[in-house]
Design an enzyme around this catalytic site. Sequence first.
Site, PDB file in Angstrom:
ATOM      1  N   HIS A 141      -4.960  -0.712  12.025  1.00  0.00           N
ATOM      2  CA  HIS A 141      -4.329  -2.023  12.224  1.00  0.00           C
ATOM      3  C   HIS A 141      -5.190  -2.933  13.088  1.00  0.00           C
ATOM      4  CE1 HIS A 141      -0.498  -0.586  10.566  1.00  0.00           C
ATOM      5  NE2 HIS A 141      -0.842   0.568  11.110  1.00  0.00           N
ATOM      6  N   ASP A 168      20.108  12.923   6.258  1.00  0.00           N
ATOM      7  CA  ASP A 168      20.093  14.251   6.877  1.00  0.00           C
ATOM      8  C   ASP A 168      20.408  15.236   5.767  1.00  0.00           C
ATOM      9  OD1 ASP A 168      20.293  16.517   8.399  1.00  0.00           O
ATOM     10  OD2 ASP A 168      22.058  15.887   9.536  1.00  0.00           O
ATOM     11  N   HIS A 215       0.843  -1.191   0.000  1.00  0.00           N
ATOM     12  CA  HIS A 215       0.000   0.000   0.000  1.00  0.00           C
ATOM     13  C   HIS A 215       0.875   1.236   0.000  1.00  0.00           C
ATOM     14  CE1 HIS A 215       0.888  -0.753   4.224  1.00  0.00           C
ATOM     15  NE2 HIS A 215       0.632   0.527   4.473  1.00  0.00           N
ATOM     16  N   HIS A 246     -11.138   9.131  15.653  1.00  0.00           N
ATOM     17  CA  HIS A 246     -10.114   8.324  14.995  1.00  0.00           C
ATOM     18  C   HIS A 246     -10.303   6.852  15.328  1.00  0.00           C
ATOM     19  CE1 HIS A 246      -6.341   7.130  13.208  1.00  0.00           C
ATOM     20  NE2 HIS A 246      -6.043   6.478  14.311  1.00  0.00           N
ATOM     21  N   ASP A 253       1.016  -8.383  10.287  1.00  0.00           N
ATOM     22  CA  ASP A 253       1.033  -7.061  10.946  1.00  0.00           C
ATOM     23  C   ASP A 253       0.836  -7.209  12.467  1.00  0.00           C
ATOM     24  OD1 ASP A 253       0.485  -4.458  11.815  1.00  0.00           O
ATOM     25  OD2 ASP A 253      -1.170  -4.120  10.401  1.00  0.00           O
ATOM     26  N   SER A 279      -3.304  10.673   3.426  1.00  0.00           N
ATOM     27  CA  SER A 279      -3.672   9.586   2.517  1.00  0.00           C
ATOM     28  C   SER A 279      -4.965   8.901   2.954  1.00  0.00           C
ATOM     29  CB  SER A 279      -2.546   8.544   2.488  1.00  0.00           C
ATOM     30  OG  SER A 279      -2.293   8.076   3.803  1.00  0.00           O
ATOM     31  N   HIS A 280      -5.610   9.437   3.979  1.00  0.00           N
ATOM     32  CA  HIS A 280      -6.777   8.750   4.536  1.00  0.00           C
ATOM     33  C   HIS A 280      -8.037   9.169   3.776  1.00  0.00           C
ATOM     34  CE1 HIS A 280      -9.193   6.441   7.112  1.00  0.00           C
ATOM     35  NE2 HIS A 280      -8.367   6.410   8.137  1.00  0.00           N
TER      36      HIS A 280
END
Lengths: 542, 542
Positions: free
Chosen positions: B358, B433, B64, B354, B185, B223-224
């Site tokens: 997962h 960095d 994803h 929210h 996961d 991205s939600h």
Amino acid sequence: MVALGGIGEIGRNMTVYELDGKLLIVDCGVLFPEDAQPGVDLILPDLRLVEDRVDDIEAIVVTHGHEDHIGALPWLLRSRRDIPVIGAQFSLALIAAKAKEHRITPNLRVVKERDRTRVGKFELEFFAVNHSIPDALAVGIRTEAGTVLHTGDIKLDQLPLDGRLTDLGGFARFGDEGVDLFCVDSTNAEVPGFVASEREIGPVLDSYIRSAPQRVIVASFASHVHRVQQMLDAAQRYGRKVAFVGRSMVRNMQIAQELGLLQVPDGLIRSLDKVLELPPEQVLLISTGSQGEPLSALSRMSRGEHRSVNLQEGDTVILASSMIPGNETSVFTVINELARVGVNVVHQGVAKVHVSGHASAGELLYLYNAVRPRNVVPVHGEWRHLRANAKLAAATGVSESQVLLAPNGTVVDLTNHRAKIVGHVDVGMVYVDGNAVGDIGENTLSDRLILGEGGFISITVAIDRQTGRAMGTPTLSGRGFSDDPKALDDVLPLVEAELARTEADGITDPHRVAQAVRRVVGRWVSDKYRRRPMIVPTVIDV
Amino acid sequence: MVALGGIGEIGRNMTVYELDGKLLIVDCGVLFPEDAQPGVDLILPDLRLVEDRVDDIEAIVVTHGHEDHIGALPWLLRSRRDIPVIGAQFSLALIAAKAKEHRITPNLRVVKERDRTRVGKFELEFFAVNHSIPDALAVGIRTEAGTVLHTGDIKLDQLPLDGRLTDLGGFARFGDEGVDLFCVDSTNAEVPGFVASEREIGPVLDSYIRSAPQRVIVASFASHVHRVQQMLDAAQRYGRKVAFVGRSMVRNMQIAQELGLLQVPDGLIRSLDKVLELPPEQVLLISTGSQGEPLSALSRMSRGEHRSVNLQEGDTVILASSMIPGNETSVFTVINELARVGVNVVHQGVAKVHVSGHASAGELLYLYNAVRPRNVVPVHGEWRHLRANAKLAAATGVSESQVLLAPNGTVVDLTNHRAKIVGHVDVGMVYVDGNAVGDIGENTLSDRLILGEGGFISITVAIDRQTGRAMGTPTLSGRGFSDDPKALDDVLPLVEAELARTEADGITDPHRVAQAVRRVVGRWVSDKYRRRPMIVPTVIDV
């Protein structure tokens, strides 16, 4: 009144009430630093206001013995050692222990709930309050100018383990007289509902301790006597012996035991060495380090660096504590280290092993309805907590204009039963780093932030003071900049070219040469690396 | 298989499967740094193993489009640009956008759920998976050596907004064939029960948006898409127009709209400037910055520094997002800044705005029971998550010895349907960095930590190269050490005395003189201040 700390932040609670030129102080705590204050050990309230008028202080009242309410006392007492410090027995015992470390013998006056006493023109009355430490008190202050009720940290556990309820009836009676100013704990004002009873933790601890196959280590706040009591009870039930681990845990539980606040069956508690000789299933250690403090006992155990406790796969560690915001990373680091070894770790996120010590919204409503104050100042909270608390006050009927958000330094005056913001005194952050206080300011912190992010590049050049000519090759070095030993090689020719230019321009002032060098190196590092280390040129003329 | 990232940490997920000398890579993400990695922008998986064998790579499968699964692709593709990148449409669209910023045109191959494809000797089958981003896939891998099912990030919302369920039936069918290795996961394995449906967020957002008196700003992960869809729906219902704020939000939502994943009523979305011309009660802004990132749109708004959005008392800000561990302080800083202005702030702590992406423990049990794997490797988690996930696997009947905790670099071999740890490859942290990769190592980080805590004191001395005599007065300066300009005054005589001593001893080696100076200054600062700044002596001989 004016708060020198605690409003707009969680920590260093300190409120000053003034009447006819005399001062009454409630609490004097420390604040723990955040990431934006690197290298700082502690933050004190800005004591200048009271230090300048130290002889006007009638007394300091302490509501309870947590560091954010008593931690800064030694610094205040340095400017006048005989200020009366008034509080409950346990709070004062903790203060005495702390003062001893600072080689101070404070002037302590023990009070208890329902006591009334007078200091100067302030008449004080104390109310029992339930919190996550024994012996917490609210203080009512009666004066000619009006009446104040200051809750300190408070919740309303209706089945407290010691049976010592928050004195809601006393608050109501005080309210009947008319409370002009109500200063209320805001910590959990955002949280709907009610805090579960401390009593509900017991069975959870019990079930883990009962079923643990090997050693159990419970970490908790070192002053949470009732939580520890529940651990002791479970240990007793299942034939485990207990050792306290960590200096503050050992000290505080000894005090609590001496004062009869902690009930210890004979022979239950032993020295750490003795307990570790027992078979694992007979061991319970009660430890500090619940916030993942790197030097704490638990952290050292998790890294396998503790002097005597060597954790094994199959041991159980219970973190019976909250995670104070900002400490999550350290706490999870400890948890992961333990999990890696195969220790079973139980924490707030997966089991009910902690309840808060601060009233949720539902409890705060009870407080407002009992006291029915004319004016409210939410204390003990960040802005989000203060705003939420103010809404609750208004919901119970306090006029919105009489709920004052008065961050540190805001002077609130009480006249004819009306509180009003009348001014502001300068209050700053007073940083303790090592054994010096107050020499760390925003310049030092901002330098530390820059150095911590990008390190520095130093360039040292000697120039001839007559001609400005560079003598020898400039010395370039970086720290915290790159592991690559050749990282700075490209810039040396640029620096030399710049030095040739300043010499050609007849520049002999080391300061101007340094500026030129800084500019060249700064531009180079930004172009080549897109980094911003501190550039530190040193030009000496010889 | 060997994981180059993602096991023992949350982030930089990357797993390599090898068969007959050929490699199949699943995901290639970045990890975001913690406090112990100051100044670091990103952490990459250690790519050396695959870079050395770049021609053996058959393909990269991406499950994803989240950064911790695709963020490191540009660095891998630099070593071979034509590696096939296989994934679902939305994931690849995000990769294409990212690659464009790196001026790379990747070799993309779109697949969708139920597709089967072959790369070399790896037969791939894709399964629909529900997560907090559209178009997530699990990948099944059939080879001569055995069968693997790799979930990617997964949960089991049973009423997903787009109707695209995790294909539990497909998993069961794949399980019927016999799954030799199941990589699962672990993120929420510690959390009991089930994640609530994304659908439950809608009514909560709706009620806040409906009743808000002025402007509403909702911050969310960029991205939600489904979360954003619910905001758009509410905006439409209550006559608000919408603008996206923040580069990634604008970009991703445009992609989602083009691919038909986001349904946008005509005229609902406008430019920010146009929306800000409307009356406040007709405005909804959807913004990045839900993690309190200091440079994000929301952070800038909270500080009153945003180019065009000037928040007012009475505006509403909703943080429709989790707080990623480590970000709490930044998030609360933003919330407090907003509360100070009088903005109503709604966040996860006070309202159900929210849900996690997962699977919780309950859902993971469904997965294990559907797949009935022979061997399990928990992935995507810190140690605490991996241990919890392993327990769940065992609870469903997987033999404990066949649940392998295989942190990054551990080589797991599959022979005769049995997984076994057979070795270990060196994998390190690769820090980005600025625009350099890999030159920051533990030395630089440890220097940064010391400098960030205590700053430094530099001492510059020129000595005569013949005699070792100091020329002029040593230059002393501190940065990040103290705000007190006289802080270093006491040490100068000590340094001069030491230089007299080294001269008297005939020491002319600048390095030895520097060591002597470092020792004197170090001891002085420790005695006087109890601090440990870095001591940086520079001795030049002229």
